[in-house]
Design a protein around this motif. Structure first.
Motif, short mmCIF file in Angstrom:
data_model
loop_
_atom_site.label_atom_id
_atom_site.label_comp_id
_atom_site.label_asym_id
_atom_site.label_seq_id
_atom_site.Cartn_x
_atom_site.Cartn_y
_atom_site.Cartn_z
N LEU A 209 38.09 44.21 42.72
CA LEU A 209 36.77 43.63 42.99
C LEU A 209 36.20 42.97 41.74
O LEU A 209 35.57 41.91 41.82
CB LEU A 209 35.82 44.73 43.49
CG LEU A 209 36.21 45.40 44.80
CD1 LEU A 209 35.27 46.56 45.10
CD2 LEU A 209 36.16 44.39 45.95
N GLU A 210 36.41 43.59 40.60
CA GLU A 210 35.95 43.01 39.33
C GLU A 210 36.55 41.62 39.13
O GLU A 210 35.86 40.68 38.70
CB GLU A 210 36.38 43.93 38.19
CG GLU A 210 36.17 43.35 36.80
CD GLU A 210 36.77 44.21 35.70
OE1 GLU A 210 36.66 43.82 34.52
OE2 GLU A 210 37.35 45.28 36.01
N GLN A 211 37.84 41.49 39.43
CA GLN A 211 38.50 40.20 39.23
C GLN A 211 38.03 39.16 40.23
O GLN A 211 37.91 37.98 39.88
CB GLN A 211 40.02 40.40 39.32
CG GLN A 211 40.56 41.26 38.17
CD GLN A 211 42.05 41.52 38.29
OE1 GLN A 211 42.87 40.63 38.07
NE2 GLN A 211 42.42 42.74 38.65
N VAL A 212 37.71 39.58 41.44
CA VAL A 212 37.23 38.63 42.45
C VAL A 212 35.85 38.10 42.08
O VAL A 212 35.59 36.89 42.14
CB VAL A 212 37.18 39.30 43.84
CG1 VAL A 212 36.44 38.43 44.84
CG2 VAL A 212 38.60 39.59 44.34
N GLU A 213 34.94 39.00 41.68
CA GLU A 213 33.55 38.61 41.43
C GLU A 213 33.27 38.29 39.96
O GLU A 213 32.20 37.78 39.64
CB GLU A 213 32.61 39.75 41.87
CG GLU A 213 32.64 40.06 43.36
CD GLU A 213 31.35 39.64 44.07
OE1 GLU A 213 30.63 38.76 43.56
OE2 GLU A 213 31.08 40.22 45.14
N SER A 214 34.22 38.59 39.07
CA SER A 214 33.99 38.46 37.63
C SER A 214 32.78 39.28 37.20
O SER A 214 31.88 38.80 36.49
CB SER A 214 33.83 36.99 37.21
OG SER A 214 35.03 36.29 37.38
N LEU A 218 31.93 46.41 38.48
CA LEU A 218 32.61 46.77 39.73
C LEU A 218 33.85 47.63 39.47
O LEU A 218 34.28 48.37 40.35
CB LEU A 218 32.98 45.52 40.51
CG LEU A 218 31.81 44.76 41.14
CD1 LEU A 218 32.29 43.48 41.78
CD2 LEU A 218 31.07 45.63 42.16
N ARG A 219 34.40 47.56 38.26
CA ARG A 219 35.53 48.42 37.90
C ARG A 219 35.13 49.90 38.05
O ARG A 219 35.91 50.72 38.52
CB ARG A 219 35.96 48.14 36.46
CG ARG A 219 37.19 48.89 36.01
CD ARG A 219 37.45 48.73 34.52
NE ARG A 219 37.33 47.36 34.06
CZ ARG A 219 37.50 46.99 32.79
NH1 ARG A 219 37.79 47.89 31.86
NH2 ARG A 219 37.37 45.73 32.44
#
Length: 257
Positions: A209-214, A218-219
């Motif tokens: 999720l962190e990578q999707v939303e930057s 979220l990590r």
């Protein structure tokens, strides 16, 4: 009456900022930006204030100010990684309450900085952060304004660049104003955590999720940890991330004497 929390403040200051190179040393009212931020942390009553720097010129700019400087690696991928190294250099115990104040917040209110430390202490959550009400539809729809939704106990359920929650019925007819009877909030990027959890956070692999939303926070949620959220007791004026932001900050400083 709640006792004042015992906390430290760590300020990541990266000289090689992409949108505003040399940002910590850019002058605001004739003084380096990072010096203004450090003074806000001192005004909040922190036991220690550390600046996690990547360039010795930042340390030079803070000479004479009652803060300590940790010279951290220039290769860190995120501010969290930089702060984790700062915590190791400072030698903080695992239960030390650390407030992460961004290095581009020269107007951060002292009450807001303290509120994060108080929330961390009162909630027992692994992390704590602040939010502010959204009062216009433009902010709700702006992907640069991070929205969040909370559980009944105040913990974060999710952070997103998207408008959440999405008012399906109201927006089906019009999207030019905020529907009445709803309360949206935007995230303010100030965090509190125990130094031990900061090390675990930095060691976690980036989440999907962190990578999707930057959005790095979220990590923590995706790994199943709590982030307590409170509304800020005072507004946080915009930070400084671009030359235009710096010009606005200069004007604000001039208008406030």
């Amino acid at each position: 009456m709640t006792a004042s929390p015992d906390f430290v403040v760590a300020i990541p200051a990266r000289h090689a900022a992409s949108r505003l190179p040399g940002k910590p040393l850019r002058l605001l009212a004739g003084e380096p930006l990072v010096l203004h931020v450090a003074r806000r942390a001192l005004a909040a009553g922190a036991r220690e204030v550390w600046v996690a720097a990547d360039d010795p010129r930042i340390a030079d700019a803070l000479a004479g100010c009652d803060v300590q400087v940790a010279m951290t690696s220039p290769d860190h991928a995120s501010g969290t990684d930089r702060l984790a190294e700062c915590a190791r250099i400072a030698g903080w115990s695992g239960d030390t309450a650390v407030v992460n104040l961004q290095g581009d917040e020269p107007f951060a209110p002292a009450a807001g900085i303290r509120a994060v430390a108080e929330l961390l202490q009162a909630s027992g959550a692994e992390m704590a952060t602040l939010a502010a009400p959204i009062t216009d539809v433009e902010t709700l729809l702006d992907p640069n304004a991070v929205k969040l939704v909370r559980a009944g106990n105040g913990d974060a359920l999710y952070f997103s660049r998207a408008p959440i929650p999405w008012p399906r019925d109201a927006f089906a007819s019009a999207r030019d104003r905020l529907p009445e009877g709803h309360n949206w909030v935007r995230h303010i990027g100030i965090y509190g955590y125990r130094a031990g959890f900061l090390q675990r956070f930095a060691a976690m692999p980036p989440g999907r999720l962190e990578q999707v939303e930057s959005l790095e926070q979220l990590r923590v949620l995706e790994a199943g940890h709590r982030i307590a959220v409170a509304l800020t007791p005072e507004p946080f004026p915009p930070g400084v991330d671009t030359p235009a932001d710096l010009a606005r900050a200069e004007a604000r400083m001039a208008s406030h004497g």
